[in-house]
Design an enzyme around this catalytic site. Structure first.
Site, mmCIF file in Angstrom:
data_model
loop_
_atom_site.group_PDB
_atom_site.id
_atom_site.type_symbol
_atom_site.label_atom_id
_atom_site.label_comp_id
_atom_site.label_asym_id
_atom_site.label_seq_id
_atom_site.Cartn_x
_atom_site.Cartn_y
_atom_site.Cartn_z
ATOM 1 N N GLU A 1 -10.950 -0.775 -3.401
ATOM 2 C CA GLU A 1 -11.248 -0.443 -2.169
ATOM 3 C C GLU A 1 -9.730 0.634 -3.167
ATOM 4 O O GLU A 1 -9.094 0.309 -3.704
ATOM 5 C CB GLU A 1 -9.972 -1.047 -1.069
ATOM 6 C CG GLU A 1 -9.594 -1.987 -1.837
ATOM 7 C CD GLU A 1 -9.103 -3.391 -0.555
ATOM 8 O OE1 GLU A 1 -9.808 -3.071 0.119
ATOM 9 O OE2 GLU A 1 -7.977 -3.952 -1.215
ATOM 10 N N ASP B 1 0.789 -1.936 -0.352
ATOM 11 C CA ASP B 1 -0.032 0.036 0.085
ATOM 12 C C ASP B 1 0.804 1.109 -0.295
ATOM 13 O O ASP B 1 0.685 2.453 0.872
ATOM 14 C CB ASP B 1 -0.775 0.216 0.962
ATOM 15 C CG ASP B 1 -1.630 -1.617 1.790
ATOM 16 O OD1 ASP B 1 -2.133 -2.357 0.618
ATOM 17 O OD2 ASP B 1 -1.600 -1.558 2.020
#
Length: 316
Positions: free
Chosen positions: A200, A20
Site C-alpha cells: 500500500e 501518511d
C-alpha cells in the site's frame, strides 16, 4: 538543503501525530501538506514557503466526513495534487455501520478545487474512483509520464489471498480510470506479510531515465516497512514485466535510533530544487496498546533522499 541530512540519532519529527504525510511543492513558491489526522474525521491542508515552516503553519479544514453512509468513517491518507490548473485531493474513506466502524471497508474518492490557493475556495466532491472490483481500496496516488496520467493504488482482489496489492491504470480524467488496472506487486516476501499481507501507500519519484515506486508493507506497528519497484522510462508502464521489485525492504524499523514502523511516504524537492526529499511517518516507540491504527503517534519525518552510484534511491 539546510537542516536535512542522512539519518542520525538526533533526527526528530517535524510534525507530530500526522501519518501518511504528503508534501507537494507548487510553482507558486509554497509547499502544501496534508496527512491523516488521528481522529480520521477530516482532511486538513496547510502551506509554507519552506518544508520546515510546515511545522508551524496553520491548517485549514478542506473537508469533513459525512455523518452517515460512505465517507462517514476512517478518512485516511489524503494526497494533494495540482492537475491541469485545478487542485485535487485523493483520499480513502469507509462507512459507519451498526456493527463496526467501517475498518477495512474503504473506497477511494476525489475532491476538486478551482481556486489558485487550495486553502481558499470550495472543495467539490467528484465521487468515487471506480476500479475493477467493489472491494477494499485506498492510497491512490497519481503521476504523469509522456502525456499519460496514471493512477497507482492499493486494493483487495477478491480472488487473491491477502489484504491489498498495488495496481496501475491510465486515467481519463483526475477522478476516472481510462482502463482496468494491472497488478504491479502482491505481498510475497517475509517482510511484506507480517500481521497483514499488505502492499500500500505508493509514491513515485523519477530520476535519470528510471521511474521508482515506493510502497509500504505489513502491519502498521513496528513491522511496517517500505519496498521499492522500478521501471525504465521507456518501458510500457502497464506491463507488469516492466517493473522490477527489490527483494529487501528499503526502509524499516531501526531500534538503535528509536525509529519504528517507517512508511507511507511521499517525495518532494528541496527549496532550491536540487535535492529529492523523502517524507514519511514513523513512531518513536515500539510497544503499542491496542490496535496500532488507533495509536495517534505516527509522526511526520523528513530527510534528504540519497542516490547510489548505480542510480537507485537510498532511504536509510
Amino acid at each position: 538543503m539546510t537542516g536535512l541530512k542522512t539519518m542520525a540519532a538526533t533526527e526528530q519529527p517535524i510534525i507530530l501525530q500526522r501519518a501518511d504525510p504528503w508534501v507537494y511543492k507548487h510553482d507558486d513558491g509554497f509547499y502544501y501538506f496534508t496527512a491523516s489526522v488521528p481522529e480520521y474525521d477530516r482532511i486538513e491542508v496547510r502551506r509554507a514557503s519552506t518544508i520546515a515552516g510546515l511545522a508551524e503553519a496553520e491548517p485549514i479544514v478542506a473537508w469533513r466526513k459525512h455523518e452517515t453512509g460512505m465517507m462517514s468513517a476512517n478518512i485516511w491518507a489524503p494526497e494533494i495534487h495540482f492537475i491541469d490548473g485545478k487542485w485535487y485531493i485523493y483520499y480513502a474513506a469507509a462507512r459507519t455501520t451498526e456493527t463496526n466502524d467501517g475498518l477495512f471497508d474503504h473506497r477511494m474518492f476525489v475532491l476538486e478545487n478551482e481556486s489558485a490557493n487550495p486553502l481558499e475556495g470550495e472543495w467539490v466532491e467528484k465521487g468515487q474512483i471506480k476500479t475493477m472490483w467493489e472491494s477494499f481500496a485506498l492510497d491512490a496516488t497519481t503521476f504523469e509520464h509522456r502525456g499519460t496520467r496514471y493512477l497507482v493504488w492499493a486494493q483487495k482482489d477478491p480472488d487473491i489471498k491477502g489484504n491489498s496489492n498495488l495496481y496501475i491504470a491510465p486515467m481519463e480524467n483526475p477522478w476516472t480510470l481510462a482502463a482496468d488496472g494491472v497488478m504491479l506487486t502482491t505481498p510475497e516476501y517475509d517482510w511484506e506479510v507480517i500481521g497483514f499481507l499488505v502492499n500500500e501507500g505508493a509514491a513515485v519519484v523519477k530520476r535519470d531515465g528510471r521511474i521508482f515506486i515506493s510502497y509500504s508493507a505489513s502491519a502498521t506497528n513496528h513491522h511496517y516497512c517500505m519496498g521499492l519497484l522500478e521501471a525504465s522510462e521507456d518501458a510500457d508502464l502497464m506491463d507488469p514485466a516492466s517493473w522490477a521489485k527489490a527483494p529487501q525492504p528499503v526502509l524499516k524499523t531501526d531500534e538503535a535510533i528509536g525509529l519504528f514502523g517507517p512508511g507511507h511516504n511521499s517525495f518532494t524537492k528541496s527549496e532550491d530544487g536540487e535535492d529529492d526529499i523523502l517524507v514519511f511517518h514513523a513512531r518513536t516507540y515500539k510497544e503499542i496498546v491496542g490496535d496500532p491504527l488507533y495509536d495517534p503517534n505516527r509522526h511526520t519525518f523528513v530527510r534528504k533522499l540519497q542516490w547510489s552510484a548505480d542510480g537507485k534511491p537510498i532511504f536509510e
